[in-house]
Design an enzyme around this catalytic site. Sequence first.
Site, mmCIF file in Angstrom:
data_model
loop_
_atom_site.group_PDB
_atom_site.id
_atom_site.type_symbol
_atom_site.label_atom_id
_atom_site.label_comp_id
_atom_site.label_asym_id
_atom_site.label_seq_id
_atom_site.Cartn_x
_atom_site.Cartn_y
_atom_site.Cartn_z
ATOM 1 C CG ASP A 13 -4.459 -63.748 135.135
ATOM 2 O OD1 ASP A 13 -3.315 -63.512 135.573
ATOM 3 O OD2 ASP A 13 -5.438 -63.968 135.880
ATOM 4 C CG ASN A 61 -0.874 -54.981 136.753
ATOM 5 O OD1 ASN A 61 -1.172 -55.037 135.560
ATOM 6 N ND2 ASN A 61 -1.263 -55.920 137.608
HETATM 7 C C1 FPP Z 1 -0.605 -61.407 134.025
HETATM 8 O O1 FPP Z 1 0.162 -62.467 134.523
HETATM 9 C C2 FPP Z 1 0.062 -60.513 133.098
HETATM 10 C C3 FPP Z 1 0.377 -59.204 133.314
HETATM 11 C C4 FPP Z 1 0.138 -58.497 134.567
HETATM 12 C C5 FPP Z 1 0.971 -58.357 132.298
HETATM 13 C C6 FPP Z 1 0.803 -58.745 130.866
HETATM 14 C C7 FPP Z 1 2.089 -58.561 130.212
HETATM 15 C C8 FPP Z 1 2.593 -59.332 129.221
HETATM 16 C C9 FPP Z 1 1.831 -60.401 128.574
HETATM 17 C C10 FPP Z 1 4.003 -59.106 128.781
HETATM 18 C C11 FPP Z 1 4.273 -58.121 127.729
HETATM 19 C C12 FPP Z 1 3.155 -57.335 127.151
HETATM 20 C C13 FPP Z 1 3.203 -56.743 125.924
HETATM 21 C C14 FPP Z 1 2.013 -55.957 125.452
HETATM 22 C C15 FPP Z 1 4.364 -56.855 125.015
HETATM 23 P P1 FPP Z 1 0.349 -62.541 136.089
HETATM 24 O O2 FPP Z 1 1.695 -62.023 136.398
HETATM 25 O O3 FPP Z 1 -0.779 -61.867 136.784
HETATM 26 O O4 FPP Z 1 0.270 -64.082 136.309
HETATM 27 P P2 FPP Z 1 -0.164 -64.833 137.661
HETATM 28 O O5 FPP Z 1 -1.576 -64.420 137.935
HETATM 29 O O6 FPP Z 1 -0.039 -66.280 137.291
HETATM 30 O O7 FPP Z 1 0.798 -64.414 138.717
#
Ligand code: FPP
Length: 239
Positions: A13, A61
């Site tokens: 996250d 998501n």
């Molecule tokens: C959370 O950050 C992350 C995600 C919803 C997706 C995870 C994806 C990756 C790490 C990228 C690629 C993955 C792979 C397996 C290659 P957020 O967007 O919720 O952050 P925030 O809470 O700060 O907005």
Amino acid sequence: MSKIPKHVAIIMDGNGRWAKLQGKNRVTGHQQGAKSVKEIVEEAVAQGIEYLTLYAFSTENWSRPKDEVNLLMKLLVSSLRKEFHRMVDNNIRLVSIGNIDALPTPVKDELLSVIEKTKNNTGMVLTLALNYGGKEDLTQAMRTIADKVKNSIISPEKVDESTINEHLYTRNLPPVDLLIRTSGEERISNFLLWHIAYTELYFTKTLWPDFKKEDLKEALLNYAKRERRFGKTSEQLTS
Ligand code: FPP
């Protein structure tokens, strides 16, 4: 006895907040997040972790802006393509949990292709949770079990913990020993619900794009110092 957890799961996250802090767009945050994925997977192999499960895309998501969902899907395809050889070099077996039928075809195809090509690898099992939700997992398991009961394949009194376990997407995974969540949020967000019954939880303020080797080592060190009692007393564990 080894204090390295057998199964580590991570809620990655903070990509969005990382980008905001850098004055960049969310896309850049996810791209940097993908770099952390690569480093942490390699370090997990180096540390002797047997199962690593990453929450890459939740059932919730989909409600993000369409552009962001598309970007995440593209990033998945390109990461799978790019990292495939490194998975082979590291003897990693890729698997997934979640309803992958609802993923865009290119993502599903690339995923199934890497799963197939790495299926005989004998090293770490890397599980990508994609279109995964803990409640959805339990629901689909209950539905299948109910159907089997209805058709007299299982009798209701025979339904026990192992029956439920065998019908979950996570059926081939051992219980989670350590769950890490980055970015300072301290919640489970519908990740693995069944498998975290006795999991040690580790929360860090570090945002996912900043979460590197040293951060994983720190989490493992923290885990190693804990006493896991599984409902027993300290004395019972040492006797
Ligand atoms: C959370 O950050 C992350 C995600 C919803 C997706 C995870 C994806 C990756 C790490 C990228 C690629 C993955 C792979 C397996 C290659 P957020 O967007 O919720 O952050 P925030 O809470 O700060 O907005």
